[in-house]
Write a protein that holds these residues in place. Structure first.
Motif, PDB file in Angstrom:
ATOM      1  N   LEU A  45      92.551  84.772 107.613  1.00 44.07           N
ATOM      2  CA  LEU A  45      93.919  84.299 107.815  1.00 44.07           C
ATOM      3  C   LEU A  45      94.456  84.755 109.173  1.00 44.07           C
ATOM      4  CD1 LEU A  45      96.206  82.780 106.244  1.00 44.07           C
ATOM      5  CD2 LEU A  45      97.120  85.052 105.685  1.00 44.07           C
ATOM      6  N   GLN A  46      94.183  86.005 109.522  1.00 40.28           N
ATOM      7  CA  GLN A  46      94.617  86.516 110.822  1.00 40.28           C
ATOM      8  C   GLN A  46      93.915  85.781 111.962  1.00 40.28           C
ATOM      9  OE1 GLN A  46      97.066  88.780 111.581  1.00 40.28           O
ATOM     10  NE2 GLN A  46      96.634  88.206 113.697  1.00 40.28           N
ATOM     11  N   LYS A  47      92.630  85.505 111.805  1.00 37.63           N
ATOM     12  CA  LYS A  47      91.885  84.754 112.823  1.00 37.63           C
ATOM     13  C   LYS A  47      92.480  83.362 113.003  1.00 37.63           C
ATOM     14  CE  LYS A  47      87.241  83.019 113.942  1.00 37.63           C
ATOM     15  NZ  LYS A  47      85.825  82.941 113.476  1.00 37.63           N
ATOM     16  N   LEU A  48      92.843  82.724 111.878  1.00 35.01           N
ATOM     17  CA  LEU A  48      93.450  81.396 111.939  1.00 35.01           C
ATOM     18  C   LEU A  48      94.787  81.459 112.674  1.00 35.01           C
ATOM     19  CD1 LEU A  48      93.681  78.423 111.168  1.00 35.01           C
ATOM     20  CD2 LEU A  48      94.538  79.152 108.914  1.00 35.01           C
ATOM     21  N   ARG A  49      95.568  82.470 112.356  1.00 35.82           N
ATOM     22  CA  ARG A  49      96.876  82.629 113.020  1.00 35.82           C
ATOM     23  C   ARG A  49      96.709  82.781 114.530  1.00 35.82           C
ATOM     24  NH1 ARG A  49     100.330  83.302 115.985  1.00 35.82           N
ATOM     25  NH2 ARG A  49     102.419  84.197 115.709  1.00 35.82           N
ATOM     26  N   GLU A  50      95.749  83.546 114.950  1.00 32.76           N
ATOM     27  CA  GLU A  50      95.526  83.759 116.382  1.00 32.76           C
ATOM     28  C   GLU A  50      95.008  82.492 117.055  1.00 32.76           C
ATOM     29  OE1 GLU A  50      92.935  87.094 116.461  1.00 32.76           O
ATOM     30  OE2 GLU A  50      94.491  88.530 115.837  1.00 32.76           O
ATOM     31  N   THR A  51      94.213  81.705 116.343  1.00 36.31           N
ATOM     32  CA  THR A  51      93.716  80.441 116.892  1.00 36.31           C
ATOM     33  C   THR A  51      94.852  79.451 117.072  1.00 36.31           C
ATOM     34  OG1 THR A  51      91.542  80.735 115.865  1.00 36.31           O
ATOM     35  CG2 THR A  51      92.166  78.486 116.491  1.00 36.31           C
ATOM     36  N   LEU A  52      95.731  79.363 116.086  1.00 36.61           N
ATOM     37  CA  LEU A  52      96.842  78.416 116.146  1.00 36.61           C
ATOM     38  C   LEU A  52      97.879  78.826 117.178  1.00 36.61           C
ATOM     39  CD1 LEU A  52      97.300  77.830 112.320  1.00 36.61           C
ATOM     40  CD2 LEU A  52      96.349  76.200 113.963  1.00 36.61           C
ATOM     41  N   GLY A  53      98.079  80.121 117.308  1.00 39.05           N
ATOM     42  CA  GLY A  53      99.023  80.608 118.304  1.00 39.05           C
ATOM     43  C   GLY A  53     100.479  80.397 117.971  1.00 39.05           C
ATOM     44  N   LYS A  54     100.795  80.163 116.709  1.00 41.85           N
ATOM     45  CA  LYS A  54     102.193  80.027 116.295  1.00 41.85           C
ATOM     46  C   LYS A  54     102.328  80.448 114.840  1.00 41.85           C
ATOM     47  CE  LYS A  54     101.498  75.017 115.719  1.00 41.85           C
ATOM     48  NZ  LYS A  54     101.985  73.684 116.131  1.00 41.85           N
ATOM     49  N   MET A  56     102.824  81.117 110.858  1.00 43.66           N
ATOM     50  CA  MET A  56     102.382  80.457 109.635  1.00 43.66           C
ATOM     51  C   MET A  56     103.311  80.901 108.507  1.00 43.66           C
ATOM     52  SD  MET A  56      98.264  80.981 110.045  1.00 43.66           S
ATOM     53  CE  MET A  56      97.948  80.556 108.331  1.00 43.66           C
ATOM     54  N   ILE A  57     103.922  79.937 107.841  1.00 43.38           N
ATOM     55  CA  ILE A  57     104.805  80.229 106.714  1.00 43.38           C
ATOM     56  C   ILE A  57     103.976  80.180 105.438  1.00 43.38           C
ATOM     57  CG2 ILE A  57     106.874  79.552 105.464  1.00 43.38           C
ATOM     58  CD1 ILE A  57     107.786  78.130 108.047  1.00 43.38           C
ATOM     59  N   ASN A  91     105.547  73.330 110.696  1.00 47.91           N
ATOM     60  CA  ASN A  91     105.338  73.519 112.136  1.00 47.91           C
ATOM     61  C   ASN A  91     103.866  73.394 112.529  1.00 47.91           C
ATOM     62  OD1 ASN A  91     104.716  75.887 110.743  1.00 47.91           O
ATOM     63  ND2 ASN A  91     105.093  77.175 112.528  1.00 47.91           N
ATOM     64  N   HIS A  92     103.103  72.658 111.709  1.00 43.85           N
ATOM     65  CA  HIS A  92     101.686  72.454 112.021  1.00 43.85           C
ATOM     66  C   HIS A  92     101.307  70.999 111.790  1.00 43.85           C
ATOM     67  CE1 HIS A  92     100.723  76.727 112.416  1.00 43.85           C
ATOM     68  NE2 HIS A  92     101.503  76.937 111.366  1.00 43.85           N
ATOM     69  N   GLU A  93     100.378  70.503 112.573  1.00 40.86           N
ATOM     70  CA  GLU A  93      99.821  69.174 112.352  1.00 40.86           C
ATOM     71  C   GLU A  93      98.664  69.340 111.367  1.00 40.86           C
ATOM     72  OE1 GLU A  93      98.380  65.563 112.090  1.00 40.86           O
ATOM     73  OE2 GLU A  93      97.028  67.086 112.883  1.00 40.86           O
ATOM     74  N   PRO A  94      98.733  68.712 110.184  1.00 41.55           N
ATOM     75  CA  PRO A  94      97.752  68.973 109.117  1.00 41.55           C
ATOM     76  C   PRO A  94      96.291  68.832 109.529  1.00 41.55           C
ATOM     77  CG  PRO A  94      99.592  67.722 108.246  1.00 41.55           C
ATOM     78  CD  PRO A  94      99.788  67.778 109.725  1.00 41.55           C
TER      79      PRO A  94
END
Length: 224
Positions: A45-54, A56-57, A91-94
């Motif tokens: 989950l943390q890796k995904l957050r860093e990849t997205l750069g914004k 996550m709710i 705030n994400h494109e699916p």
């Protein structure tokens, strides 16, 4: 699997939590505050957050068995293992989000366009749910404004006008009858009262029309 259980998310000791973009409270059970820390899942989950750069709710992460049953989760939900996360797509494109989640190591995906979130987990590879509608931009459409107070409702205002005018018209008619029964000098007022009664009736009809229009317009705007 590396997991650690806490009876309450507040019991997480200082220095234990290493996922900088999330808090124990976000990952804890929404029903009773219990927390099962699934380190491998949180690493993804943390890796995904860093990849997205914004941001996550996270709507739902770990669920206790009782809370999972209460919200209608499946008996063997990955939420029970702390290995599933329901993330808002506000705030994400699916499509981009799912691609990034797969690259981060998530293998289970459930799409919920009506609730505007995506389920991701580390269980067996599988996918379910309806596709999200196509978006012209990278973000979700702005939702319709919902009223916070009844006094802002055009339906309430229209209904109030109609009700008050109906009472007024009835009151005038009673007054007319009373004056007709009374042999007094006030009888010349009867024609004026008749005009006033029709004015109240017109106002009542206008209030009803406003109420009907307001309900139709609210439906059209999605304020059901």
């Amino acid at each position: 699997m590396t997991t650690t259980y806490f009876a309450n998310w507040r019991d997480v000791p200082d220095g234990f939590w290493r996922w900088k973009n999330f808090t124990p409270q976000e990952i804890a059970c929404r029903g009773d505050g219990t927390l099962l820390v699934n380190a491998p899942a949180l690493d993804r989950l943390q890796k995904l957050r860093e990849t997205l750069g914004k941001p996550m709710i996270v709507h739902s992460a770990y669920r206790s068995p009782s809370y999972n049953k209460k919200v209608g989760g499946v008996p063997k939900s990955m939420h029970l293992l702390g290995a599933a996360f329901d993330v808002s797509m506000a705030n994400h494109e699916p499509v981009d989000f799912e691609t990034a989640a797969r690259n981060a190591g998530f293998t289970g995906f459930g799409t919920y366009p009506r609730q505007n979130f995506m389920h991701i987990d580390t269980g067996r590879p599988r996918r379910w749910g309806d596709p999200f509608p196509h978006r012209e931009g990278r973000f979700a459409e702005e939702p319709p404004r919902l009223r916070e107070n009844l006094r802002d409702s055009r339906t309430m205002k229209g209904g109030g006008v109609a009700g008050a005018s109906t009472v007024g018209a009835a009151g005038v008619e009673i007054a007319q009858q009373s004056l007709q029964d009374a042999q007094s000098s006030l009888q010349p007022l009867i024609p004026y009262l008749d005009t006033l009664r029709w004015a109240f009736i017109a106002a009542a009809l206008a209030g009803i029309a406003l109420t009907i229009y307001a309900r139709w317009d609210d439906w059209h705007r999605g304020r059901r």
